[in-house]
Design an enzyme around this catalytic site. Structure first.
Site, PDB file in Angstrom:
ATOM      1  N   SER A  21      75.207 -69.766 -97.139  1.00  0.00           N
ATOM      2  CA  SER A  21      74.560 -70.763 -97.985  1.00  0.00           C
ATOM      3  C   SER A  21      75.175 -72.133 -97.714  1.00  0.00           C
ATOM      4  CB  SER A  21      74.698 -70.367 -99.459  1.00  0.00           C
ATOM      5  OG  SER A  21      73.810 -71.123-100.250  1.00  0.00           O
ATOM      6  N   ASN A  22      74.985 -73.076 -98.600  1.00  0.00           N
ATOM      7  CA  ASN A  22      75.542 -74.423 -98.413  1.00  0.00           C
ATOM      8  C   ASN A  22      75.870 -75.044 -99.767  1.00  0.00           C
ATOM      9  OD1 ASN A  22      73.146 -75.963 -99.407  1.00  0.00           O
ATOM     10  ND2 ASN A  22      72.188 -74.834 -97.745  1.00  0.00           N
ATOM     11  N   ARG A  23      76.351 -76.276 -99.744  1.00  0.00           N
ATOM     12  CA  ARG A  23      76.917 -76.894-100.949  1.00  0.00           C
ATOM     13  C   ARG A  23      75.898 -77.614-101.841  1.00  0.00           C
ATOM     14  NH1 ARG A  23      82.377 -76.931-100.799  1.00  0.00           N
ATOM     15  NH2 ARG A  23      83.369 -76.762 -98.755  1.00  0.00           N
ATOM     16  N   SER A  24      74.614 -77.479-101.582  1.00  0.00           N
ATOM     17  CA  SER A  24      73.643 -78.187-102.416  1.00  0.00           C
ATOM     18  C   SER A  24      73.722 -77.705-103.871  1.00  0.00           C
ATOM     19  CB  SER A  24      72.235 -77.945-101.864  1.00  0.00           C
ATOM     20  OG  SER A  24      71.279 -78.395-102.793  1.00  0.00           O
ATOM     21  N   ALA A  87      68.147 -77.920 -99.500  1.00  0.00           N
ATOM     22  CA  ALA A  87      68.996 -77.758 -98.320  1.00  0.00           C
ATOM     23  C   ALA A  87      68.768 -76.325 -97.828  1.00  0.00           C
ATOM     24  CB  ALA A  87      70.453 -77.992 -98.684  1.00  0.00           C
TER      25      ALA A  87
END
Ligand code: CTP
Length: 216
Positions: A21-24, A87
């Site tokens: 996943s990512n930091r959004s 994102a």
């Protein structure tokens, strides 16, 4: 007037306990959905996993993966405007293991990935009869922000792109600064609360969509 907004990260499972996943945080996309609702749009917000509460007055569709987000956006069409703030993970594991992978397994040394659909590009390239009249993308960049965003607008085929410098504390933070790039102008939105950036963008979108409706 109907708007579809994507927001938040996507979560791509590896096995029952792990994911990519990512930091959004979803804050900017949720704020844009709320601001468009305040402008009188019927808004469908397709959101990846976030810690944020539902946006009042907005139809929420919560999904996990990029494939789920693509399907939810297609199901929500038609729309006058599509705003892609999410994102989206560009890649997902080729296979989701049904059992927890063990560290001694070679599977954890090299993870096979396959490309996710590009939701913004797909929607921007729909036939004219199905394509929202205004397609807005976001460009999250850490360097060379304006140049990369201009290129991204053309590559994705969207009408407008909102360029974001994410080299600082923007992802997960409460404030943002943006450069709105349209085919004939570039406008700076000075650093402000994400809700304020959202209000300015929603105002511009409403003016463009109302103008297009009146002239057709
Ligand atoms: N986007 C999308 N679907 C994807 C990837 C991105 O809809 N699979 C959208 C985002 O919501 C955003 C825009 O495309 O509106 C740009 O996303 P960004 O992550 O900045 O760009 P990428 O396409 O991932 O390109 P790169 O990572 O090479 O900068």
């Amino acid at each position: 007037m109907r708007a579809i907004v994507t927001a938040g990260p996507t979560l791509e499972p590896i096995d029952p306990v792990r994911f990519l996943s990512n930091r959004s945080s979803g804050q900017q996309g949720y704020a844009i959905a709320g601001a468009l609702a305040a402008e009188g749009f019927e808004v469908i917000l397709v959101s990846g996993p976030t810690a944020l509460p539902d946006v009042p007055g907005v139809h929420m569709v919560r999904i996990e993966t990029a494939l789920g987000m693509m399907a939810a956006v297609e199901a929500a069409l038609p729309a006058d405007v599509f705003v892609a703030v999410a994102a989206v993970a560009d890649w997902r594991p080729a296979k989701i293991s049904s059992i927890k992978l063990k560290l001694d397994k070679s599977a954890m040394e090299s993870l096979d990935l396959v490309e996710n659909p590009d939701i913004l590009k797909t929607i921007a390239h729909l036939p004219r009869s199905e394509r929202p009249g205004l397609v807005v993308g976001f460009a999250a960049e850490t360097h060379d922000v304006a140049r990369l965003a201009r290129e991204k607008r053309l590559r994705k085929g969207c009408d407008w792109i909102v360029a974001n410098d994410v080299s600082g504390d923007v992802m997960g933070g409460a404030e943002n600064a943006a450069l709105l790039i349209t085919p004939d102008a570039e406008d700076h939105f000075a650093r402000a609360a994400k809700s304020e950036i959202a209000a300015q963008l929603a105002d511009r979108i409403a003016a463009a969509v109302k103008g297009a409706c009146e002239s057709s």
